[in-house]
Write a protein that holds these residues in place. Structure first.
Motif, short mmCIF file in Angstrom:
data_model
loop_
_atom_site.label_atom_id
_atom_site.label_comp_id
_atom_site.label_asym_id
_atom_site.label_seq_id
_atom_site.Cartn_x
_atom_site.Cartn_y
_atom_site.Cartn_z
N VAL A 68 0.81 -1.22 0.00
CA VAL A 68 0.00 0.00 0.00
C VAL A 68 0.84 1.27 0.00
O VAL A 68 0.42 2.29 -0.56
N THR A 71 1.75 1.74 -3.55
CA THR A 71 0.57 2.15 -4.32
C THR A 71 0.38 3.66 -4.24
O THR A 71 0.09 4.32 -5.24
N ASP A 90 -6.87 -1.25 -7.80
CA ASP A 90 -5.89 -1.81 -6.87
C ASP A 90 -6.54 -2.94 -6.09
O ASP A 90 -7.75 -3.17 -6.19
N GLY A 92 -5.45 -3.48 -2.68
CA GLY A 92 -4.82 -3.29 -1.39
C GLY A 92 -5.76 -3.43 -0.21
O GLY A 92 -6.97 -3.30 -0.32
N THR A 94 -5.88 -1.54 2.55
CA THR A 94 -6.37 -0.28 3.13
C THR A 94 -6.81 0.61 1.98
O THR A 94 -6.24 0.59 0.90
N LYS A 95 -7.84 1.42 2.22
CA LYS A 95 -8.45 2.16 1.12
C LYS A 95 -8.48 3.67 1.33
O LYS A 95 -8.42 4.42 0.36
N VAL A 98 -5.43 5.83 0.05
CA VAL A 98 -5.30 5.72 -1.40
C VAL A 98 -6.36 6.57 -2.08
O VAL A 98 -6.07 7.34 -3.01
N HIS A 115 -10.83 -4.26 -3.00
CA HIS A 115 -10.08 -5.11 -2.08
C HIS A 115 -10.68 -6.52 -2.07
O HIS A 115 -11.63 -6.79 -1.35
N ILE A 230 0.68 -1.96 5.72
CA ILE A 230 -0.75 -2.06 6.05
C ILE A 230 -0.99 -1.57 7.47
O ILE A 230 -1.90 -0.78 7.73
#
Length: 282
Positions: A68, A71, A90, A92, A94-95, A98, A115, A230
């Motif tokens: 992440v 990213t 993506d 990943g 965690t959002k 991002v 995710h 993360i």
């Protein structure tokens, strides 16, 4: 269909394996900072061509499956390189950060925050497997900020891979995933650490470890390079879940110290409800 996968390990590699089955005319372009991973992915047939950002203009689909923190750094460059007709998503864990990071990017509508809740404890191109996503939930965040025709393109791919779709805002995603995923990994890592530090004779661990121990520490084999960012990016939620978890451990310890075995029995019996909860979502 030209599919670019950026980061060719378990998650990205497994996804393109299934995409190539669902879309036989697909050409997969691989981009990875690890040259050995790139070579390995090519030799395994996960990718058809080793590539770079310079070729992103031919992409129809871009899968971003890197840690992440990477990213956050790379996603704006990736969006800069694609055409208006390309969907970038993506995978990943965690959002929020991002989504916030690319909120004002000129090509924000090309991006879908997703995710897929799936994986194993293994990493690298050799860990990629077919069918990893079948029957698994894929969390989509801020879907309304993605161009509708590109939403459709991504959702068709997810459907063909057998995923169930759930929509959630980024804040809720990060809070809930801290409980059901991030805390599980911390527990596994720290149980493994505790046993390794206590049992200096490793032979004793292997001789006495049963299936319960093995299943509980399975996640401790996960990649620190993926999980450290993360925990960093979801720090606030992870700390909150740890505080609650530690309180429960302290309470269990207190019941043992005071010989409150009825309390221990009741706590475990109450927690047995998890069987029915998990049965309902399986």
């Amino acid at each position: 269909m030209n599919v670019f996968v950026i980061g060719i390990g378990l998650i990205g590699g497994s996804m393109v394996k299934d995409i190539k089955i669902a879309y036989p005319d697909t050409t997969v372009y691989g981009i990875d900072a690890n040259e050995a991973h790139l070579e390995e992915a090519f030799s395994l047939g996960l990718i058809d061509k080793k590539s770079s950002y310079a070729e992103l203009s031919v992409a129809d689909v871009v899968i971003v499956s890197i840690p992440v923190d990477a990213t956050l750094k790379e996603l704006p460059k990736i969006l800069d390189g694609v055409q208006e007709t390309a969907i970038v998503f993506d995978v990943g864990s965690t959002k929020l950060q991002v989504c916030e990071h690319i909120a004002s990017h000129p090509k924000r509508r090309n991006f879908l925050a997703s995710h897929p809740i799936s994986g194993t404890e293994f990493s690298g191109p050799t860990a990629a497997i077919e069918g990893l996503y079948k029957g698994k939930t894929n969390i989509i965040c801020e879907v309304e900020k993605t161009a509708f025709r590109l939403q459709e393109k991504a959702l068709e791919i997810f459907q063909k891979l057998g995923m169930r779709i759930r929509y959630m805002n980024p804040e809720a995603h990060d809070k809930h995933i801290a409980y059901v995923s991030h805390l599980s990994h911390i527990s596994s890592f720290m149980l493994g650490k505790t046993v390794i530090e206590k049992e200096k004779n490793e032979r004793d661990i292997f001789d006495m470890a049963g299936s319960g121990f093995e299943s509980t520490v399975r996640l401790a084999k996960s990649s620190p390079a993926m999980w450290t960012p993360i925990f960093e990016f979801n720090k606030e939620n992870v700390v909150e879940t740890l505080e609650e978890y530690i309180q429960n451990l302290e309470h269990f310890k207190q019941m043992l110290e005071t010989d409150d075995y009825a309390g221990i029995y009741n706590a475990m019996e109450e927690t047995n409800r998890i069987k029915e909860i998990l049965k309902g979502i399986s």
